[in-house]
Design a protein around this motif. Structure first.
Motif, PDB file in Angstrom:
ATOM      1  N   GLN A 214       0.852  -1.193   0.000  1.00 40.66           N
ATOM      2  CA  GLN A 214       0.000   0.000   0.000  1.00 40.66           C
ATOM      3  C   GLN A 214       0.888   1.243   0.000  1.00 40.66           C
ATOM      4  N   PHE A 215       0.374   2.308  -0.601  1.00 40.85           N
ATOM      5  CA  PHE A 215       1.041   3.601  -0.526  1.00 40.85           C
ATOM      6  C   PHE A 215       0.120   4.524   0.264  1.00 40.85           C
ATOM      7  N   PHE A 216       0.632   5.052   1.367  1.00 37.04           N
ATOM      8  CA  PHE A 216      -0.163   5.867   2.288  1.00 37.04           C
ATOM      9  C   PHE A 216       0.272   7.321   2.098  1.00 37.04           C
ATOM     10  N   LEU A 217      -0.658   8.175   1.675  1.00 35.95           N
ATOM     11  CA  LEU A 217      -0.341   9.590   1.405  1.00 35.95           C
ATOM     12  C   LEU A 217      -1.018  10.463   2.434  1.00 35.95           C
ATOM     13  N   ARG A 218      -0.234  11.280   3.117  1.00 32.18           N
ATOM     14  CA  ARG A 218      -0.820  12.189   4.103  1.00 32.18           C
ATOM     15  C   ARG A 218      -0.590  13.635   3.669  1.00 32.18           C
ATOM     16  N   CYS A 219      -1.674  14.401   3.599  1.00 27.99           N
ATOM     17  CA  CYS A 219      -1.575  15.829   3.310  1.00 27.99           C
ATOM     18  C   CYS A 219      -2.155  16.594   4.482  1.00 27.99           C
ATOM     19  N   GLU A 220      -1.310  17.264   5.232  1.00 31.28           N
ATOM     20  CA  GLU A 220      -1.808  18.202   6.257  1.00 31.28           C
ATOM     21  C   GLU A 220      -1.131  19.525   5.958  1.00 31.28           C
ATOM     22  N   ALA A 221      -0.261  20.024   6.864  1.00 31.61           N
ATOM     23  CA  ALA A 221       0.454  21.252   6.492  1.00 31.61           C
ATOM     24  C   ALA A 221       1.321  20.960   5.265  1.00 31.61           C
ATOM     25  N   GLY A 222       2.008  19.815   5.289  1.00 30.58           N
ATOM     26  CA  GLY A 222       2.856  19.418   4.170  1.00 30.58           C
ATOM     27  C   GLY A 222       2.320  18.160   3.510  1.00 30.58           C
ATOM     28  N   ILE A 223       3.206  17.479   2.771  1.00 32.04           N
ATOM     29  CA  ILE A 223       2.837  16.210   2.122  1.00 32.04           C
ATOM     30  C   ILE A 223       3.860  15.160   2.541  1.00 32.04           C
ATOM     31  N   GLY A 224       3.372  14.071   3.117  1.00 36.75           N
ATOM     32  CA  GLY A 224       4.252  12.968   3.500  1.00 36.75           C
ATOM     33  C   GLY A 224       3.650  11.673   3.005  1.00 36.75           C
ATOM     34  N   ALA A 225       4.445  10.619   3.016  1.00 37.12           N
ATOM     35  CA  ALA A 225       3.928   9.326   2.558  1.00 37.12           C
ATOM     36  C   ALA A 225       4.722   8.203   3.174  1.00 37.12           C
ATOM     37  N   SER A 226       4.170   7.013   3.025  1.00 35.27           N
ATOM     38  CA  SER A 226       4.841   5.820   3.522  1.00 35.27           C
ATOM     39  C   SER A 226       4.410   4.660   2.638  1.00 35.27           C
ATOM     40  N   PHE A 227       5.299   3.677   2.476  1.00 30.15           N
ATOM     41  CA  PHE A 227       5.056   2.586   1.530  1.00 30.15           C
ATOM     42  C   PHE A 227       5.264   1.262   2.242  1.00 30.15           C
ATOM     43  N   SER A 228       4.310   0.353   2.081  1.00 26.91           N
ATOM     44  CA  SER A 228       4.455  -0.951   2.735  1.00 26.91           C
ATOM     45  C   SER A 228       4.632  -2.051   1.702  1.00 26.91           C
ATOM     46  N   ILE A 229       5.416  -3.032   2.082  1.00 25.57           N
ATOM     47  CA  ILE A 229       5.535  -4.271   1.306  1.00 25.57           C
ATOM     48  C   ILE A 229       5.106  -5.372   2.260  1.00 25.57           C
ATOM     49  N   GLY A 230       4.088  -6.125   1.878  1.00 19.74           N
ATOM     50  CA  GLY A 230       3.492  -7.044   2.844  1.00 19.74           C
ATOM     51  C   GLY A 230       2.913  -6.216   3.976  1.00 19.74           C
ATOM     52  N   GLU A 231       3.197  -6.629   5.196  1.00 16.15           N
ATOM     53  CA  GLU A 231       2.694  -5.836   6.328  1.00 16.15           C
ATOM     54  C   GLU A 231       3.782  -4.982   6.944  1.00 16.15           C
ATOM     55  N   ARG A 232       4.913  -4.877   6.261  1.00 15.73           N
ATOM     56  CA  ARG A 232       6.034  -4.106   6.796  1.00 15.73           C
ATOM     57  C   ARG A 232       6.221  -2.808   6.025  1.00 15.73           C
ATOM     58  N   ILE A 233       6.583  -1.752   6.752  1.00 16.68           N
ATOM     59  CA  ILE A 233       6.861  -0.471   6.100  1.00 16.68           C
ATOM     60  C   ILE A 233       8.282  -0.496   5.553  1.00 16.68           C
ATOM     61  N   TRP A 234       8.401  -0.157   4.296  1.00 14.95           N
ATOM     62  CA  TRP A 234       9.710  -0.160   3.640  1.00 14.95           C
ATOM     63  C   TRP A 234      10.403   1.169   3.926  1.00 14.95           C
ATOM     64  N   LEU A 235      11.633   1.111   4.436  1.00 13.70           N
ATOM     65  CA  LEU A 235      12.323   2.342   4.849  1.00 13.70           C
ATOM     66  C   LEU A 235      13.201   2.919   3.748  1.00 13.70           C
ATOM     67  N   GLY A 236      13.674   2.077   2.838  1.00  9.88           N
ATOM     68  CA  GLY A 236      14.597   2.561   1.805  1.00  9.88           C
ATOM     69  C   GLY A 236      16.034   2.457   2.304  1.00  9.88           C
ATOM     70  N   SER A 237      16.984   2.561   1.352  1.00 10.27           N
ATOM     71  CA  SER A 237      18.386   2.331   1.734  1.00 10.27           C
ATOM     72  C   SER A 237      18.925   3.437   2.637  1.00 10.27           C
ATOM     73  N   SER A 238      18.388   4.647   2.556  1.00  9.72           N
ATOM     74  CA  SER A 238      18.848   5.709   3.462  1.00  9.72           C
ATOM     75  C   SER A 238      17.753   6.103   4.450  1.00  9.72           C
ATOM     76  N   GLY A 239      16.718   5.276   4.538  1.00  9.00           N
ATOM     77  CA  GLY A 239      15.647   5.552   5.514  1.00  9.00           C
ATOM     78  C   GLY A 239      14.681   6.635   5.061  1.00  9.00           C
ATOM     79  N   GLN A 240      14.711   7.007   3.776  1.00 12.31           N
ATOM     80  CA  GLN A 240      13.858   8.122   3.340  1.00 12.31           C
ATOM     81  C   GLN A 240      12.874   7.710   2.241  1.00 12.31           C
ATOM     82  N   CYS A 241      12.490   6.437   2.222  1.00 12.19           N
ATOM     83  CA  CYS A 241      11.546   5.970   1.215  1.00 12.19           C
ATOM     84  C   CYS A 241      10.238   6.748   1.299  1.00 12.19           C
ATOM     85  N   ALA A 242       9.670   7.090   0.164  1.00 10.41           N
ATOM     86  CA  ALA A 242       8.357   7.720   0.039  1.00 10.41           C
ATOM     87  C   ALA A 242       8.325   9.179   0.500  1.00 10.41           C
TER      88      ALA A 242
END
Ligand SMILES: [Zn+2]
Length: 406
Positions: A214-242
């Protein structure tokens, strides 16, 4: 690739963790069904259930109706009030302190307005002091508290202990937030990015195991997001995925962004950017509908709903501003779909409560996309209901992962 076996304690943690998670997700069940569900022998289940009942984590409940043959089965269930987790959630210009039980139900919650670029040490002292006061006032015993979760805007160090860049929430960079929270509260601290914490809270409270990603998109003051593979959140190689909000979409001459760059998606498509761009346009001549809406009300405070109404009702310049915001955001999301092929895009934020905005975004998402890349897009069922739970749930999830053992 390193290969490691597991010792007896590791196996015990894994088995207890599986039991806690399935009882959280599916509610009470008999030892027999628990044994079948997590594929452990009845003897192993009897042992770990007995231990966790003795520790207060599980309780025995009602009896299953008997079939007339043999013993009736006793149900076991998670005792969600056995432990509590504290939480600090930090947004741009806003923070929450709260506490939750093991099922995510809120014990207390309080929100605070913060200045932009708040001084980190002073702010964290104030939040920890209030968290301790509220814990005492609500009668939380220290021995029942498993820790403090911090859901923090921006980028943290790879070990999750230091806030590298809070994107304008704090004036300080490289602030050792976990260390300070531990010193000020006396509890262990676990910190994650605030959008990832919201997404993790949604998956914990509303699990959909068959979804894949799933791709989770949050828009409040700014825009942030998070991406899951299976039931785990994918962090990316430098921890800044999405970090979708900080994709450069204006190559040169864009507006400054809270991250320190300029021309990011957030400077065009975020609720904060839409509001400030509309304010800059506002005049009786250029935006007559919006002008009239604002002057027909006493408070005169411009809201996103005013902007959507003006766009919908014929303010051409406001409609054009909104079109630019929507098409730019949709282009970034289409990039996500073609790159990662998620099972679903989940939208989170007050912006998505507005039917006009949501229909504009949905229409734009279909533009130029073939049927093979048509991904369901839906507003979170827990939209703006997670800020008082997400930080504490970071600690609850960690507690479950460790099988309820320290
Ligand atoms: Zn940026």
């Amino acid at each position: 690739m390193p290969y490691e076996g597991d010792n007896m304690m590791g196996v015990k943690r894994t088995n207890r963790s599986a039991a806690l998670r399935i009882l959280h997700e599916q509610g009470s069940m008999s030892r027999k069904r628990l044994s079948e569900s997590i594929k452990l022998t009845p003897a192993a289940i009897t042992k770990i259930v007995g231990e966790m009942i003795a520790e207060g984590l599980l309780t025995e409940g009602s009896m299953l109706p008997g079939s007339g043959v043999g013993r009736r089965e006793v149900m076991v269930e998670l005792n969600s009030r056995a432990r509590a987790a504290l939480g600090i959630f930090i947004n741009l210009r806003q923070a929450f302190v709260s506490a939750v039980w093991l099922d995510g139900s809120v014990i207390f919650s309080e929100s605070f307005d913060l200045p932009e670029k708040a001084p980190a040490e002073e702010t964290v002292r104030m939040l920890c002091s209030r968290l301790t006061e509220l814990s005492d006032k609500n009668g939380l015993r220290r021995e029942s508290v498993v820790g403090v979760g911090v859901a923090m805007r921006g980028v943290t160090s790879p070990d999750g202990r230091v806030v590298r860049n809070s994107f304008g929430a704090f004036s300080d960079f490289d602030f050792p937030l976990c260390e300070r929270v531990e010193a000020l509260t006396g509890f262990p601290c676990l910190m994650r990015n605030n959008v990832r914490a919201l997404f993790a809270a949604q998956m914990f409270l509303s699990p959909e195991p068959a979804l894949g990603s799933q791709f989770f998109l949050r828009c409040e003051a700014g825009i942030g997001a998070s991406f899951s593979i299976g039931e785990r959140i994918w962090l990316g190689s430098s921890g800044q995925c999405a970090e979708i909000g900080h994709i450069p979409v204006v190559p040169r001459g864009g507006k400054p962004c809270s991250c320190g760059k300029s021309g990011c998606l957030e400077t065009i498509a975020s609720p904060g950017a839409i509001l400030s761009d509309a304010r800059a346009l506002l005049s009786e001549e250029r935006t007559p509908v919006l002008w009239h809406i604002l002057h027909s009300r006493e408070d005169g405070e411009l809201t996103l709903d005013d902007i959507f109404e003006a766009a919908h009702s014929g303010d051409a310049e406001i409609a054009s501003l909104l079109d630019r915001a929507v098409t730019t955001l949709a282009a970034a999301l289409k990039g996500v779909i073609y790159t990662f092929d998620p099972g679903k895009i989940v939208l989170y934020g007050r912006l998505f409560d507005n039917p006009y905005y949501l229909s504009r975004l949905s229409a734009e998402m279909r533009e130029g996309v073939d049927s093979g890349h048509s991904v369901p897009i839906e507003k979170s069922r827990l939209n703006h209901k997670l800020e008082d739970k997400a930080a504490g749930l970071l600690v609850v999830e960690d507690f479950f992962d460790k099988g309820g053992l320290a």
